[in-house]
Design a protein around this motif. Structure first.
Motif, PDB file in Angstrom:
ATOM      1  N   TYR A 131      -6.885   2.155   6.252  1.00 17.49           N
ATOM      2  CA  TYR A 131      -7.061   0.770   7.444  1.00 17.49           C
ATOM      3  C   TYR A 131      -7.094   0.134   7.787  1.00 17.49           C
ATOM      4  O   TYR A 131      -5.483  -0.444   8.142  1.00 17.49           O
ATOM      5  CB  TYR A 131      -7.457   0.141   5.636  1.00 17.49           C
ATOM      6  CG  TYR A 131      -8.419   0.742   4.829  1.00 17.49           C
ATOM      7  CD1 TYR A 131      -9.546  -0.098   5.025  1.00 17.49           C
ATOM      8  CD2 TYR A 131      -7.818   1.287   3.751  1.00 17.49           C
ATOM      9  CE1 TYR A 131     -10.405   0.545   3.791  1.00 17.49           C
ATOM     10  CE2 TYR A 131      -8.698   1.534   2.734  1.00 17.49           C
ATOM     11  CZ  TYR A 131     -10.228   1.831   3.207  1.00 17.49           C
ATOM     12  OH  TYR A 131     -10.724   2.074   1.270  1.00 17.49           O
ATOM     13  N   GLN A 175       1.251   4.141  -3.916  1.00 16.86           N
ATOM     14  CA  GLN A 175       1.048   5.628  -3.541  1.00 16.86           C
ATOM     15  C   GLN A 175       0.954   6.258  -4.417  1.00 16.86           C
ATOM     16  O   GLN A 175       2.269   5.840  -5.114  1.00 16.86           O
ATOM     17  CB  GLN A 175       1.506   6.174  -2.124  1.00 16.86           C
ATOM     18  CG  GLN A 175       0.983   5.994  -0.368  1.00 16.86           C
ATOM     19  CD  GLN A 175      -0.206   6.120  -0.378  1.00 16.86           C
ATOM     20  OE1 GLN A 175      -0.524   7.554  -0.634  1.00 16.86           O
ATOM     21  NE2 GLN A 175      -0.495   4.983  -0.393  1.00 16.86           N
ATOM     22  N   SER A 231      -5.373   3.911   2.004  1.00 16.96           N
ATOM     23  CA  SER A 231      -5.490   3.758   0.345  1.00 16.96           C
ATOM     24  C   SER A 231      -5.137   4.685  -0.785  1.00 16.96           C
ATOM     25  O   SER A 231      -3.460   5.900   0.073  1.00 16.96           O
ATOM     26  CB  SER A 231      -6.963   4.833   0.417  1.00 16.96           C
ATOM     27  OG  SER A 231      -6.626   6.230   0.868  1.00 16.96           O
ATOM     28  N   GLU A 232      -4.865   4.569  -1.546  1.00 18.97           N
ATOM     29  CA  GLU A 232      -3.207   4.939  -2.995  1.00 18.97           C
ATOM     30  C   GLU A 232      -3.742   6.285  -2.667  1.00 18.97           C
ATOM     31  O   GLU A 232      -1.988   6.974  -2.830  1.00 18.97           O
ATOM     32  CB  GLU A 232      -4.099   4.204  -3.871  1.00 18.97           C
ATOM     33  CG  GLU A 232      -3.672   2.810  -4.110  1.00 18.97           C
ATOM     34  CD  GLU A 232      -3.572   2.101  -5.591  1.00 18.97           C
ATOM     35  OE1 GLU A 232      -4.168   2.825  -6.394  1.00 18.97           O
ATOM     36  OE2 GLU A 232      -3.958   1.099  -6.167  1.00 18.97           O
ATOM     37  N   ASN A 233      -4.352   7.087  -2.875  1.00 22.37           N
ATOM     38  CA  ASN A 233      -4.321   8.155  -2.805  1.00 22.37           C
ATOM     39  C   ASN A 233      -3.522   9.695  -1.110  1.00 22.37           C
ATOM     40  O   ASN A 233      -3.411  10.480  -1.183  1.00 22.37           O
ATOM     41  CB  ASN A 233      -5.573   9.467  -2.903  1.00 22.37           C
ATOM     42  CG  ASN A 233      -7.085   9.097  -1.995  1.00 22.37           C
ATOM     43  OD1 ASN A 233      -6.310   8.293  -1.353  1.00 22.37           O
ATOM     44  ND2 ASN A 233      -7.403  10.219  -2.200  1.00 22.37           N
ATOM     45  N   ALA A 234      -3.861   8.355   0.001  1.00 24.84           N
ATOM     46  CA  ALA A 234      -4.143   8.970   1.069  1.00 24.84           C
ATOM     47  C   ALA A 234      -2.646  10.301   1.267  1.00 24.84           C
ATOM     48  O   ALA A 234      -2.836  11.431   2.147  1.00 24.84           O
ATOM     49  CB  ALA A 234      -3.353   7.377   2.482  1.00 24.84           C
ATOM     50  N   SER A 239       0.657  -1.430   0.096  1.00 21.75           N
ATOM     51  CA  SER A 239      -0.322  -0.023   0.240  1.00 21.75           C
ATOM     52  C   SER A 239       0.635   1.272   0.392  1.00 21.75           C
ATOM     53  O   SER A 239       0.756   2.163  -0.354  1.00 21.75           O
ATOM     54  CB  SER A 239      -1.049  -0.345   1.075  1.00 21.75           C
ATOM     55  OG  SER A 239      -0.048  -0.013   2.599  1.00 21.75           O
ATOM     56  N   SER A 286      -8.888  10.626   2.578  1.00 25.62           N
ATOM     57  CA  SER A 286      -7.927   9.291   2.445  1.00 25.62           C
ATOM     58  C   SER A 286      -8.402   8.579   3.984  1.00 25.62           C
ATOM     59  O   SER A 286      -9.130   9.320   4.734  1.00 25.62           O
ATOM     60  CB  SER A 286      -6.658  10.388   2.759  1.00 25.62           C
ATOM     61  OG  SER A 286      -6.411  11.434   1.347  1.00 25.62           O
TER      62      SER A 286
END
Length: 474
Positions: free
Chosen positions: A207, A28, A99-102, A24, A204
Protein backbone atom coordinates in the motif's frame (compact mmCIF):
# COMPACT_ATOMS: atom_id res chain seq x y z
CA UNK A 1 20.03 -15.28 14.75
CA UNK A 2 19.06 -16.47 11.27
CA UNK A 3 16.37 -14.49 9.46
CA UNK A 4 14.27 -15.50 6.45
CA UNK A 5 13.96 -11.95 5.11
CA UNK A 6 15.46 -8.51 5.69
CA UNK A 7 13.37 -5.35 5.33
CA UNK A 8 15.08 -1.99 4.86
CA UNK A 9 13.08 1.07 5.98
CA UNK A 10 14.53 4.53 5.21
CA UNK A 11 12.92 7.14 7.47
CA UNK A 12 12.91 10.93 7.52
CA UNK A 13 10.46 12.93 9.64
CA UNK A 14 7.79 10.26 9.43
CA UNK A 15 6.18 10.53 12.85
CA UNK A 16 2.73 10.79 11.29
CA UNK A 17 2.77 7.37 9.60
CA UNK A 18 5.71 5.37 10.95
CA UNK A 19 3.67 3.37 13.48
CA UNK A 20 1.27 2.09 10.83
CA UNK A 21 4.22 1.15 8.66
CA UNK A 22 6.13 -0.71 11.39
CA UNK A 23 2.97 -2.37 12.72
CA UNK A 24 2.39 -3.88 9.28
CA UNK A 25 5.80 -5.56 9.68
CA UNK A 26 5.11 -6.74 13.22
CA UNK A 27 1.81 -8.28 12.09
CA UNK A 28 3.29 -10.28 9.21
CA UNK A 29 2.14 -13.90 9.18
CA UNK A 30 5.77 -14.85 8.52
CA UNK A 31 6.45 -13.86 12.14
CA UNK A 32 8.41 -10.80 13.20
CA UNK A 33 11.14 -13.03 14.68
CA UNK A 34 11.86 -14.25 11.14
CA UNK A 35 12.16 -10.73 9.74
CA UNK A 36 15.25 -8.57 10.12
CA UNK A 37 14.06 -4.95 10.14
CA UNK A 38 16.80 -2.39 9.42
CA UNK A 39 15.57 1.16 9.92
CA UNK A 40 17.71 4.05 8.72
CA UNK A 41 16.83 7.26 10.52
CA UNK A 42 17.96 9.90 8.06
CA UNK A 43 18.62 12.67 10.60
CA UNK A 44 14.94 13.23 11.42
CA UNK A 45 14.09 16.38 13.37
CA UNK A 46 10.64 15.34 14.63
CA UNK A 47 9.65 12.52 17.02
CA UNK A 48 10.41 9.76 14.52
CA UNK A 49 13.43 8.41 16.42
CA UNK A 50 11.50 8.17 19.70
CA UNK A 51 8.85 6.06 17.98
CA UNK A 52 11.50 3.83 16.37
CA UNK A 53 13.10 3.22 19.79
CA UNK A 54 9.81 1.83 21.07
CA UNK A 55 10.04 -0.93 18.44
CA UNK A 56 13.76 -1.61 18.79
CA UNK A 57 13.32 -2.03 22.55
CA UNK A 58 10.37 -4.39 22.11
CA UNK A 59 11.54 -6.51 19.17
CA UNK A 60 15.04 -7.94 18.97
CA UNK A 61 14.83 -8.24 15.17
CA UNK A 62 14.63 -4.44 14.81
CA UNK A 63 17.85 -2.49 14.21
CA UNK A 64 18.39 1.22 13.67
CA UNK A 65 21.08 3.17 11.84
CA UNK A 66 21.24 6.89 12.62
CA UNK A 67 22.60 9.15 9.89
CA UNK A 68 24.47 12.18 11.26
CA UNK A 69 23.39 14.19 8.21
CA UNK A 70 20.47 13.83 5.83
CA UNK A 71 21.63 11.53 3.02
CA UNK A 72 18.34 10.84 1.26
CA UNK A 73 16.54 7.50 0.76
CA UNK A 74 18.97 6.15 -1.85
CA UNK A 75 22.14 6.37 0.21
CA UNK A 76 20.21 5.31 3.32
CA UNK A 77 19.17 2.12 1.57
CA UNK A 78 22.75 1.53 0.44
CA UNK A 79 24.00 1.82 4.03
CA UNK A 80 21.40 -0.62 5.29
CA UNK A 81 22.17 -3.24 2.63
CA UNK A 82 25.64 -3.74 4.11
CA UNK A 83 23.94 -4.78 7.37
CA UNK A 84 21.66 -7.41 5.82
CA UNK A 85 22.26 -10.94 7.11
CA UNK A 86 19.52 -12.93 5.32
CA UNK A 87 19.44 -14.27 1.75
CA UNK A 88 16.53 -12.02 0.74
CA UNK A 89 15.85 -8.33 1.06
CA UNK A 90 12.94 -6.00 0.39
CA UNK A 91 12.11 -2.36 1.10
CA UNK A 92 9.33 -0.51 2.89
CA UNK A 93 8.94 3.26 2.87
CA UNK A 94 8.08 4.82 6.20
CA UNK A 95 4.70 6.20 5.14
CA UNK A 96 3.54 2.98 3.45
CA UNK A 97 2.37 -0.40 4.74
CA UNK A 98 1.92 -3.92 3.47
CA UNK A 99 -0.63 -6.74 3.60
CA UNK A 100 -0.16 -9.25 6.41
CA UNK A 101 0.55 -12.22 4.15
CA UNK A 102 2.95 -10.45 1.80
CA UNK A 103 6.26 -11.84 3.01
CA UNK A 104 5.14 -15.37 3.88
CA UNK A 105 3.40 -15.72 0.55
CA UNK A 106 6.30 -14.13 -1.33
CA UNK A 107 8.97 -16.38 0.15
CA UNK A 108 6.80 -19.44 -0.40
CA UNK A 109 6.50 -18.62 -4.10
CA UNK A 110 10.21 -17.88 -4.34
CA UNK A 111 10.95 -21.31 -2.92
CA UNK A 112 8.33 -23.11 -5.04
CA UNK A 113 9.31 -21.56 -8.36
CA UNK A 114 13.04 -21.07 -7.70
CA UNK A 115 13.10 -17.36 -8.61
CA UNK A 116 15.54 -14.64 -7.66
CA UNK A 117 13.08 -11.73 -7.99
CA UNK A 118 9.47 -11.59 -6.86
CA UNK A 119 7.12 -8.71 -7.69
CA UNK A 120 3.79 -8.24 -5.99
CA UNK A 121 0.84 -5.93 -6.52
CA UNK A 122 0.48 -2.46 -5.09
CA UNK A 123 -2.31 -0.01 -4.54
CA UNK A 124 -2.32 3.71 -3.88
CA UNK A 125 -3.67 4.59 -0.45
CA UNK A 126 -4.91 8.08 0.43
CA UNK A 127 -6.70 7.40 3.70
CA UNK A 128 -10.00 8.45 2.11
CA UNK A 129 -12.55 7.10 -0.34
CA UNK A 130 -10.55 8.53 -3.23
CA UNK A 131 -9.16 5.82 -5.48
CA UNK A 132 -6.02 6.77 -7.39
CA UNK A 133 -6.15 5.77 -11.07
CA UNK A 134 -3.70 3.02 -11.96
CA UNK A 135 -0.77 4.49 -13.86
CA UNK A 136 1.60 2.79 -16.25
CA UNK A 137 4.22 2.33 -13.53
CA UNK A 138 1.69 0.14 -11.73
CA UNK A 139 1.84 -3.03 -13.78
CA UNK A 140 -0.23 -5.15 -11.44
CA UNK A 141 -0.98 -8.75 -12.27
CA UNK A 142 -4.33 -10.49 -12.13
CA UNK A 143 -2.76 -13.94 -12.13
CA UNK A 144 0.34 -15.55 -10.72
CA UNK A 145 2.95 -15.74 -13.44
CA UNK A 146 6.48 -17.09 -13.85
CA UNK A 147 8.74 -15.07 -16.16
CA UNK A 148 11.87 -16.65 -17.55
CA UNK A 149 12.58 -14.03 -20.22
CA UNK A 150 11.95 -10.42 -19.25
CA UNK A 151 11.99 -9.38 -22.91
CA UNK A 152 8.61 -11.05 -23.29
CA UNK A 153 7.17 -8.56 -20.75
CA UNK A 154 8.48 -5.12 -21.78
CA UNK A 155 5.87 -3.27 -19.72
CA UNK A 156 7.62 -4.44 -16.55
CA UNK A 157 10.49 -2.09 -17.28
CA UNK A 158 8.23 0.71 -16.14
CA UNK A 159 7.76 -0.98 -12.76
CA UNK A 160 10.49 1.10 -11.13
CA UNK A 161 9.48 0.96 -7.46
CA UNK A 162 11.94 -0.96 -5.24
CA UNK A 163 9.42 -1.70 -2.51
CA UNK A 164 7.05 -4.15 -4.21
CA UNK A 165 9.85 -6.61 -4.86
CA UNK A 166 11.81 -9.25 -2.95
CA UNK A 167 15.41 -9.72 -4.12
CA UNK A 168 17.67 -12.77 -3.75
CA UNK A 169 21.24 -12.12 -2.59
CA UNK A 170 22.47 -12.82 -6.15
CA UNK A 171 20.94 -9.43 -7.04
CA UNK A 172 22.33 -7.48 -4.08
CA UNK A 173 25.24 -6.12 -6.13
CA UNK A 174 22.72 -4.33 -8.38
CA UNK A 175 20.91 -2.67 -5.46
CA UNK A 176 23.07 0.46 -5.51
CA UNK A 177 20.75 3.43 -5.31
CA UNK A 178 21.67 6.78 -6.81
CA UNK A 179 21.80 10.10 -5.01
CA UNK A 180 18.96 12.58 -5.34
CA UNK A 181 15.36 12.05 -6.38
CA UNK A 182 14.35 9.11 -8.57
CA UNK A 183 17.19 7.13 -7.08
CA UNK A 184 15.43 3.81 -7.58
CA UNK A 185 15.07 3.77 -11.37
CA UNK A 186 18.51 2.34 -12.10
CA UNK A 187 18.05 -0.36 -9.46
CA UNK A 188 14.78 -1.50 -11.02
CA UNK A 189 16.25 -1.75 -14.51
CA UNK A 190 19.38 -3.63 -13.40
CA UNK A 191 17.36 -6.05 -11.28
CA UNK A 192 14.99 -6.87 -14.13
CA UNK A 193 17.82 -7.34 -16.62
CA UNK A 194 19.90 -9.57 -14.35
CA UNK A 195 17.20 -11.66 -12.69
CA UNK A 196 17.21 -15.18 -14.14
CA UNK A 197 13.65 -16.00 -13.11
CA UNK A 198 10.93 -13.59 -11.96
CA UNK A 199 7.60 -14.33 -10.35
CA UNK A 200 4.60 -11.97 -10.45
CA UNK A 201 2.35 -12.54 -7.45
CA UNK A 202 -1.28 -11.43 -7.36
CA UNK A 203 -1.72 -12.53 -3.75
CA UNK A 204 0.14 -9.79 -1.87
CA UNK A 205 -0.37 -6.04 -1.82
CA UNK A 206 1.92 -3.15 -0.98
CA UNK A 207 0.00 0.00 0.00
CA UNK A 208 1.69 3.12 -1.34
CA UNK A 209 0.50 6.19 0.48
CA UNK A 210 -0.33 9.20 -1.66
CA UNK A 211 1.54 11.79 0.36
CA UNK A 212 0.91 15.23 -1.12
CA UNK A 213 3.84 16.67 0.86
CA UNK A 214 6.38 14.29 -0.66
CA UNK A 215 9.11 15.27 -3.09
CA UNK A 216 7.51 13.42 -5.98
CA UNK A 217 4.24 15.33 -5.47
CA UNK A 218 5.88 18.76 -5.37
CA UNK A 219 7.50 19.33 -8.72
CA UNK A 220 10.41 21.76 -8.89
CA UNK A 221 13.22 22.54 -11.30
CA UNK A 222 15.32 20.08 -9.28
CA UNK A 223 12.75 17.37 -10.03
CA UNK A 224 13.43 17.79 -13.72
CA UNK A 225 17.21 17.91 -13.22
CA UNK A 226 17.27 14.78 -11.08
CA UNK A 227 15.00 12.85 -13.42
CA UNK A 228 17.21 13.87 -16.35
CA UNK A 229 20.18 12.50 -14.41
CA UNK A 230 18.28 9.25 -14.00
CA UNK A 231 17.51 9.16 -17.73
CA UNK A 232 21.20 9.52 -18.57
CA UNK A 233 22.17 6.89 -16.01
CA UNK A 234 19.73 4.46 -17.59
CA UNK A 235 20.86 5.27 -21.13
CA UNK A 236 24.46 4.62 -20.09
CA UNK A 237 23.47 0.97 -19.55
CA UNK A 238 23.31 0.54 -23.31
CA UNK A 239 27.09 -0.02 -23.38
CA UNK A 240 26.93 -2.97 -21.00
CA UNK A 241 23.51 -4.25 -22.07
CA UNK A 242 23.13 -3.39 -25.79
CA UNK A 243 20.46 -6.07 -26.26
CA UNK A 244 18.18 -4.14 -23.90
CA UNK A 245 18.37 -0.74 -25.58
CA UNK A 246 14.80 -0.91 -26.90
CA UNK A 247 13.51 -1.64 -23.39
CA UNK A 248 15.60 1.13 -21.87
CA UNK A 249 14.12 3.51 -24.44
CA UNK A 250 10.58 2.55 -23.39
CA UNK A 251 11.22 3.61 -19.83
CA UNK A 252 13.02 6.79 -20.77
CA UNK A 253 10.34 7.88 -23.23
CA UNK A 254 7.93 7.87 -20.35
CA UNK A 255 10.31 9.88 -18.15
CA UNK A 256 10.85 12.40 -20.95
CA UNK A 257 7.08 12.73 -21.27
CA UNK A 258 6.93 13.55 -17.54
CA UNK A 259 9.56 16.27 -17.81
CA UNK A 260 7.93 17.81 -20.87
CA UNK A 261 4.59 17.81 -19.08
CA UNK A 262 6.16 19.67 -16.13
CA UNK A 263 7.74 22.20 -18.48
CA UNK A 264 4.47 22.78 -20.34
CA UNK A 265 2.18 22.76 -17.32
CA UNK A 266 3.93 24.90 -14.72
CA UNK A 267 4.75 28.59 -14.91
CA UNK A 268 8.53 28.73 -14.83
CA UNK A 269 10.82 31.60 -15.66
CA UNK A 270 12.44 31.46 -19.09
CA UNK A 271 15.93 30.74 -17.62
CA UNK A 272 14.45 27.88 -15.58
CA UNK A 273 12.79 26.39 -18.63
CA UNK A 274 15.96 26.68 -20.69
CA UNK A 275 17.90 25.00 -17.88
CA UNK A 276 15.41 22.12 -17.78
CA UNK A 277 15.44 21.59 -21.53
CA UNK A 278 19.25 21.92 -21.71
CA UNK A 279 19.63 19.25 -19.06
CA UNK A 280 17.12 16.94 -20.71
CA UNK A 281 18.76 17.33 -24.12
CA UNK A 282 22.17 16.48 -22.64
CA UNK A 283 20.78 13.32 -21.03
CA UNK A 284 19.15 11.55 -23.97
CA UNK A 285 19.97 9.86 -27.22
CA UNK A 286 17.88 10.51 -30.35
CA UNK A 287 14.68 8.53 -30.79
CA UNK A 288 13.16 7.16 -33.97
CA UNK A 289 9.56 6.82 -35.05
CA UNK A 290 9.89 3.08 -34.43
CA UNK A 291 10.74 3.80 -30.78
CA UNK A 292 7.67 6.00 -30.41
CA UNK A 293 5.41 3.49 -32.17
CA UNK A 294 6.67 0.69 -29.93
CA UNK A 295 5.76 2.78 -26.88
CA UNK A 296 2.36 3.73 -28.31
CA UNK A 297 1.53 0.10 -28.99
CA UNK A 298 2.20 -0.86 -25.38
CA UNK A 299 0.70 2.27 -23.82
CA UNK A 300 -1.90 3.66 -26.27
CA UNK A 301 -3.49 5.94 -23.67
CA UNK A 302 -0.33 7.69 -22.58
CA UNK A 303 1.72 9.38 -25.25
CA UNK A 304 0.71 12.74 -26.71
CA UNK A 305 4.10 14.39 -27.22
CA UNK A 306 5.38 12.23 -30.06
CA UNK A 307 6.66 15.05 -32.23
CA UNK A 308 8.15 16.90 -29.27
CA UNK A 309 10.20 13.88 -28.21
CA UNK A 310 11.38 13.13 -31.73
CA UNK A 311 12.43 16.74 -32.32
CA UNK A 312 13.98 17.41 -28.92
CA UNK A 313 17.57 16.94 -30.06
CA UNK A 314 17.07 18.89 -33.32
CA UNK A 315 16.65 22.33 -31.76
CA UNK A 316 18.43 24.52 -29.28
CA UNK A 317 16.47 24.91 -26.06
CA UNK A 318 15.09 28.38 -26.80
CA UNK A 319 13.81 27.33 -30.22
CA UNK A 320 12.31 24.13 -28.82
CA UNK A 321 10.42 26.08 -26.15
CA UNK A 322 9.23 28.62 -28.68
CA UNK A 323 7.90 25.96 -31.02
CA UNK A 324 6.50 23.43 -28.59
CA UNK A 325 5.40 25.50 -25.61
CA UNK A 326 4.75 29.09 -26.60
CA UNK A 327 3.88 29.24 -30.28
CA UNK A 328 2.43 25.82 -30.74
CA UNK A 329 -1.32 26.18 -31.32
CA UNK A 330 -1.97 22.96 -29.40
CA UNK A 331 -2.99 23.26 -25.80
CA UNK A 332 -0.99 20.34 -24.46
CA UNK A 333 -1.97 20.50 -20.80
CA UNK A 334 -4.65 21.96 -18.59
CA UNK A 335 -7.21 21.85 -21.42
CA UNK A 336 -10.94 22.25 -21.01
CA UNK A 337 -13.87 20.13 -22.08
CA UNK A 338 -17.29 21.78 -22.01
CA UNK A 339 -20.84 20.52 -21.75
CA UNK A 340 -23.46 23.07 -22.82
CA UNK A 341 -26.91 22.41 -21.33
CA UNK A 342 -30.05 23.44 -23.19
CA UNK A 343 -32.86 24.00 -20.69
CA UNK A 344 -35.10 25.73 -23.20
CA UNK A 345 -32.85 28.70 -23.87
CA UNK A 346 -30.57 27.04 -26.40
CA UNK A 347 -26.86 26.57 -25.88
CA UNK A 348 -25.23 29.52 -24.14
CA UNK A 349 -22.25 30.34 -21.94
CA UNK A 350 -24.36 30.65 -18.79
CA UNK A 351 -25.64 27.08 -18.98
CA UNK A 352 -22.31 25.32 -19.26
CA UNK A 353 -20.22 22.89 -17.21
CA UNK A 354 -16.44 22.89 -17.74
CA UNK A 355 -13.88 20.29 -16.76
CA UNK A 356 -10.15 20.94 -16.83
CA UNK A 357 -8.21 17.85 -17.82
CA UNK A 358 -5.08 16.63 -19.56
CA UNK A 359 -6.06 15.19 -22.95
CA UNK A 360 -5.09 11.56 -23.37
CA UNK A 361 -5.80 9.06 -26.09
CA UNK A 362 -8.60 7.60 -23.97
CA UNK A 363 -10.53 9.95 -21.71
CA UNK A 364 -13.38 9.57 -19.25
CA UNK A 365 -15.11 12.68 -17.90
CA UNK A 366 -18.17 12.98 -15.67
CA UNK A 367 -20.21 16.20 -15.79
CA UNK A 368 -22.38 17.21 -12.83
CA UNK A 369 -25.89 18.26 -13.95
CA UNK A 370 -27.55 18.64 -10.55
CA UNK A 371 -28.06 22.39 -11.08
CA UNK A 372 -30.09 21.94 -14.27
CA UNK A 373 -33.77 21.07 -14.69
CA UNK A 374 -35.81 20.18 -17.79
CA UNK A 375 -32.78 19.48 -19.95
CA UNK A 376 -33.64 19.37 -23.66
CA UNK A 377 -30.30 18.76 -25.30
CA UNK A 378 -26.61 18.64 -24.49
CA UNK A 379 -23.64 19.81 -26.51
CA UNK A 380 -20.27 18.25 -25.76
CA UNK A 381 -17.08 20.09 -26.78
CA UNK A 382 -14.18 17.68 -26.17
CA UNK A 383 -11.33 20.16 -26.64
CA UNK A 384 -11.20 23.78 -27.66
CA UNK A 385 -8.49 25.43 -29.72
CA UNK A 386 -7.08 22.36 -31.49
CA UNK A 387 -7.72 20.36 -34.64
CA UNK A 388 -8.58 16.85 -33.50
CA UNK A 389 -9.77 13.39 -34.35
CA UNK A 390 -12.32 12.19 -31.82
CA UNK A 391 -14.67 9.31 -31.09
CA UNK A 392 -17.29 9.13 -28.31
CA UNK A 393 -17.15 5.51 -27.21
CA UNK A 394 -19.96 4.93 -24.70
CA UNK A 395 -23.02 4.87 -26.96
CA UNK A 396 -24.44 8.29 -26.20
CA UNK A 397 -27.34 9.62 -28.33
CA UNK A 398 -25.34 11.79 -30.75
CA UNK A 399 -27.56 13.41 -33.37
CA UNK A 400 -25.16 15.86 -35.00
CA UNK A 401 -21.66 17.24 -34.98
CA UNK A 402 -19.69 19.97 -36.70
CA UNK A 403 -17.11 17.44 -37.84
CA UNK A 404 -15.77 17.25 -41.39
CA UNK A 405 -17.04 13.73 -41.90
CA UNK A 406 -20.07 11.76 -40.72
CA UNK A 407 -21.07 10.95 -37.14
CA UNK A 408 -21.70 7.42 -38.41
CA UNK A 409 -17.99 6.84 -38.96
CA UNK A 410 -15.70 5.30 -36.35
CA UNK A 411 -14.24 8.70 -35.51
CA UNK A 412 -14.88 12.30 -36.41
CA UNK A 413 -12.39 14.74 -37.91
CA UNK A 414 -12.50 18.37 -36.84
CA UNK A 415 -10.66 21.08 -38.75
CA UNK A 416 -12.37 23.80 -36.77
CA UNK A 417 -11.20 25.06 -33.38
CA UNK A 418 -14.54 24.55 -31.64
CA UNK A 419 -15.40 20.86 -32.16
CA UNK A 420 -18.70 19.70 -30.74
CA UNK A 421 -21.28 16.90 -30.57
CA UNK A 422 -24.99 17.44 -29.97
CA UNK A 423 -26.76 14.85 -27.80
CA UNK A 424 -30.52 14.49 -27.87
CA UNK A 425 -32.51 12.22 -25.55
CA UNK A 426 -34.63 12.34 -22.41
CA UNK A 427 -32.22 13.94 -19.95
CA UNK A 428 -34.89 15.15 -17.56
CA UNK A 429 -34.01 12.82 -14.70
CA UNK A 430 -30.25 12.65 -14.81
CA UNK A 431 -27.92 14.32 -12.28
CA UNK A 432 -24.70 13.57 -14.12
CA UNK A 433 -23.43 12.18 -17.39
CA UNK A 434 -20.23 10.32 -18.13
CA UNK A 435 -18.62 10.75 -21.53
CA UNK A 436 -15.90 8.39 -22.68
CA UNK A 437 -14.00 9.48 -25.74
CA UNK A 438 -10.85 8.71 -27.70
CA UNK A 439 -8.89 11.74 -28.77
CA UNK A 440 -5.97 12.47 -31.02
CA UNK A 441 -4.65 15.94 -31.67
CA UNK A 442 -3.81 16.25 -35.34
CA UNK A 443 -0.23 17.05 -36.23
CA UNK A 444 0.90 19.42 -38.96
CA UNK A 445 1.07 16.69 -41.61
CA UNK A 446 -2.43 15.46 -40.77
CA UNK A 447 -3.82 18.96 -41.05
CA UNK A 448 -2.00 19.69 -44.31
CA UNK A 449 -3.36 16.48 -45.85
CA UNK A 450 -6.91 17.28 -44.77
CA UNK A 451 -6.83 20.76 -46.24
CA UNK A 452 -5.20 19.41 -49.39
CA UNK A 453 -8.12 16.98 -49.72
CA UNK A 454 -10.57 19.87 -49.31
CA UNK A 455 -8.75 21.86 -51.98
CA UNK A 456 -8.91 18.91 -54.37
CA UNK A 457 -12.64 18.56 -53.83
CA UNK A 458 -13.18 22.26 -54.52
CA UNK A 459 -10.94 22.20 -57.59
CA UNK A 460 -12.76 19.21 -58.98
CA UNK A 461 -16.15 20.87 -58.81
CA UNK A 462 -17.36 21.60 -62.32
CA UNK A 463 -18.15 25.23 -61.66
CA UNK A 464 -17.35 27.84 -64.30
CA UNK A 465 -15.04 30.36 -62.64
CA UNK A 466 -15.95 34.02 -62.65
CA UNK A 467 -13.87 36.32 -64.79
CA UNK A 468 -11.27 37.95 -62.67
CA UNK A 469 -11.36 41.71 -62.41
CA UNK A 470 -7.60 41.97 -62.49
CA UNK A 471 -5.17 40.12 -64.72
CA UNK A 472 -2.68 39.10 -62.08
CA UNK A 473 -3.30 35.37 -62.57
CA UNK A 474 -2.69 33.49 -65.81
Amino acid sequence: MSYKLSVIVPVFNAEKYIRESLDSLVNQTLGINNIEVIIVNDNSSDNTLDIIKEYTEKYTSFKVINNETNLGPGESRNLALSEVTSDYVTYLDADDFISENAYADGLAKIDEFDVDLLIYNWETYTGSDYVEPINIHQQNTEENKLIENIKDYPKLFLSTAPWNKIYHKSLFKYLKFSKGFYEDNIVAVLSLINAKRIFLSKDSIYYYRKNFDSTTENISVDSSIHLSNSIKEIFDLKEEYPDFLDYIKLLNINFIYDILFWIYYYDWTIPQEVKMVDKLKSSIIPFTSDDINRFKKLFPDKLSYEEDILELTNYDSNTFLAKYKYFNRLNKVNSKASLYVDVGRGFNEEDKVEITYTPLRKNKLTFNLENFNNICQLRFDPLEGSFIKCSVTNNLPIVSSNCDNSIEEDYQLFTNLDPCYVLDADFSNISSIQINFDLEILNNNDIANLFRQKDNIINNLQVKPKKRKFGFFR
